[in-house]
Enzyme design. Structure first.
Site, mmCIF file in Angstrom:
data_model
loop_
_atom_site.group_PDB
_atom_site.id
_atom_site.type_symbol
_atom_site.label_atom_id
_atom_site.label_comp_id
_atom_site.label_asym_id
_atom_site.label_seq_id
_atom_site.Cartn_x
_atom_site.Cartn_y
_atom_site.Cartn_z
ATOM 1 N N GLY A 44 1.927 -29.395 -39.909
ATOM 2 C CA GLY A 44 2.200 -30.782 -40.289
ATOM 3 C C GLY A 44 3.081 -31.445 -39.265
ATOM 4 O O GLY A 44 3.766 -30.781 -38.492
ATOM 5 N N GLY A 46 5.640 -35.032 -38.674
ATOM 6 C CA GLY A 46 6.240 -36.292 -39.099
ATOM 7 C C GLY A 46 6.550 -37.118 -37.867
ATOM 8 O O GLY A 46 6.010 -36.863 -36.800
ATOM 9 N N LYS A 50 7.982 -31.509 -36.342
ATOM 10 C CA LYS A 50 6.679 -30.898 -36.573
ATOM 11 C C LYS A 50 6.908 -29.523 -37.207
ATOM 12 O O LYS A 50 7.962 -28.913 -37.023
ATOM 13 C CB LYS A 50 5.892 -30.795 -35.269
ATOM 14 C CG LYS A 50 6.593 -30.008 -34.172
ATOM 15 C CD LYS A 50 5.668 -29.831 -32.981
ATOM 16 C CE LYS A 50 6.224 -28.817 -32.008
ATOM 17 N NZ LYS A 50 6.933 -29.319 -30.884
ATOM 18 N N ASP A 164 13.485 -37.514 -50.944
ATOM 19 C CA ASP A 164 12.112 -37.610 -50.430
ATOM 20 C C ASP A 164 11.168 -36.772 -51.292
ATOM 21 O O ASP A 164 10.274 -36.111 -50.781
ATOM 22 C CB ASP A 164 12.084 -37.150 -48.963
ATOM 23 C CG ASP A 164 10.851 -37.657 -48.207
ATOM 24 O OD1 ASP A 164 10.083 -38.453 -48.772
ATOM 25 O OD2 ASP A 164 10.666 -37.242 -47.052
HETATM 26 P P1 ADP Z 1 8.333 -33.775 -42.375
HETATM 27 O O1 ADP Z 1 9.803 -33.982 -42.293
HETATM 28 O O2 ADP Z 1 7.637 -33.984 -41.067
HETATM 29 O O3 ADP Z 1 7.703 -34.530 -43.511
HETATM 30 P P2 ADP Z 1 7.798 -31.349 -43.926
HETATM 31 O O4 ADP Z 1 8.835 -30.294 -44.105
HETATM 32 O O5 ADP Z 1 7.472 -32.205 -45.097
HETATM 33 O O6 ADP Z 1 8.178 -32.204 -42.638
HETATM 34 O O7 ADP Z 1 6.463 -30.642 -43.436
HETATM 35 C C1 ADP Z 1 5.324 -31.417 -43.089
HETATM 36 C C2 ADP Z 1 4.071 -30.756 -43.627
HETATM 37 O O8 ADP Z 1 3.936 -29.441 -43.067
HETATM 38 C C3 ADP Z 1 4.069 -30.547 -45.144
HETATM 39 O O9 ADP Z 1 3.594 -31.685 -45.834
HETATM 40 C C4 ADP Z 1 3.149 -29.341 -45.287
HETATM 41 O O10 ADP Z 1 1.798 -29.761 -45.251
HETATM 42 C C5 ADP Z 1 3.444 -28.525 -44.030
HETATM 43 N N1 ADP Z 1 4.479 -27.495 -44.294
HETATM 44 C C6 ADP Z 1 5.816 -27.667 -44.231
HETATM 45 N N2 ADP Z 1 6.483 -26.544 -44.525
HETATM 46 C C7 ADP Z 1 5.552 -25.604 -44.775
HETATM 47 C C8 ADP Z 1 5.610 -24.203 -45.156
HETATM 48 N N3 ADP Z 1 6.782 -23.584 -45.322
HETATM 49 N N4 ADP Z 1 4.445 -23.552 -45.345
HETATM 50 C C9 ADP Z 1 3.267 -24.211 -45.194
HETATM 51 N N5 ADP Z 1 3.143 -25.504 -44.848
HETATM 52 C C10 ADP Z 1 4.265 -26.219 -44.639
HETATM 53 MG MG MG Z 2 7.589 -34.244 -45.536
#
Ligand code: ADP
Ligand code: MG
Length: 315
Positions: A44, A46, A50, A164
């Protein structure tokens, strides 16, 4: 020769210092060596950060573990780096079955830092629910809702506000187990003040925000309850993009309000506009959403109460 003798003497005193004795017991398991961290996939991305799937295989024999690694897109020292550091210090203090598990950090060349967490292969509810809709009963959705409340109740008990909470930030551990993730916006609140004032406004998840967040930039624990209501709405729609919270609002005000969008959103909420009951969502569940969306923070339900409601609905 004197040096060799000196070394020999030290060796005699401390037998464990020999060159082939690896002090494995002294190694901090939460420090990941960047040499052994190999990227496998993107998970993922943002605006600033990343998340990548990596394998950590220090013995180089494929016995390594899969981990999720969050890092900044640009190697900077700016405010984003500060946010990631704060996210790390928050996550490492949280221990709950409904919160993504912190594993450690990886530092490179002194400055850059990465957050290492458990990897949840099924991804976020936003990816998972539309795909698995046919296999997931409404009962199951309510189980997820209760688990989110349990994680949030714990977070609040530790005096944190998430800021969030949304389906995109709830990750799926198994068919019957979800966990809250993304602590990038989480703020710790001191005991004498029960809200946090936001300074930065970019990338606010505005459609999940309560009026006091949009108007006064104040966040209370009750502001997380509002966002939970929106997350519950997402659950009950199986995260269908056609009726997502932003989509529903933009449908109502008409497309492209540009700079006015925020102002229109505030006006609509103040005028009592709320997301409508999703198709086939039971009245009892929509009633709970509405209780999360009381205008005044003090009039909203809290997570402890929501847990008892979902327990009842699930039994
Ligand atoms: P951001 O601050 O960019 O929103 P996130 O922590 O929400 O970061 O992670 C972005 C995306 O990455 C999530 O919506 C999910 O799809 C994937 N993701 C994040 N952490 C994990 C994890 N521990 N295992 C699997 N997928 C993850
Ligand atoms: Mg997020």
């Amino acid at each position: 020769r004197a040096i060799v003798r000196e070394l020999d003497r030290i060796k005699e005193q401390k037998p464990s210092m020999g060159s082939n004795a690896i002090p494995t017991l002294d190694v901090d398991p939460s420090l990941f060596d960047s040499r052994f961290l190999k990227k496998i996939d993107d998970l993922g991305e943002g605006h600033f950060g990343k998340v990548e799937l990596c394998i950590y295989d220090p013995y180089g024999d494929h016995t390594g573990q899969m981990v999720a690694v969050k890092s900044l897109k640009s190697e900077s020292d700016g405010p984003e780096s500060c946010n990631l550091r704060r996210e790390i210090s928050t996550m490492r203090e949280l221990y709950h079955q409904n919160i993504v598990k912190y594993k450690g950090i990886c530092t490179e060349e002194g400055r850059t830092i990465k957050l290492i967490m458990e990897y949840l292969p099924a991804g976020s509810l936003k990816d998972y629910l539309p795909k698995k809709k046919a296999q997931i009963s409404q009962h199951r959705l309510l189980l997820y809702a209760m688990q989110i409340c349990q994680g949030m109740d714990y977070l609040g008990s530790q005096n944190y506000i998430h800021r969030d909470l949304a389906a995109r930030n709830v990750l799926v551990k198994s068919e019957t187990h979800v966990k809250i993730g993304d602590f990038g916006l989480t703020k710790s609140i001191k005991n004498n003040e029960n809200y946090y004032t936001v300074k930065e406004e970019q990338d606010s998840p505005v459609y999940w925000y309560a009026p006091e967040c949009l108007i006064h930039r104040k966040f209370y624990k009750a502001s997380d309850v509002w966002s939970f209501g929106v997350t519950l709405y997402e659950l009950m729609t199986y995260c269908d993009r056609k009726c997502s919270p932003p989509e529903m609002f933009l449908n109502m005000v008409g497309p492209s309000q540009g700079q006015m969008t925020m102002a229109r959103l505030v006006k609509a909420l103040e005028g009592g506009w709320r997301l409508s009951c999703p198709p086939s969502c039971p009245d009892m569940v929509y009633t709970q959403m509405r209780k999360c969306w009381a205008h005044a923070p003090e009039d909203r339900v809290d997570f402890t109460h929501l847990i008892t409601v979902f327990e009842r609905l699930l039994s």
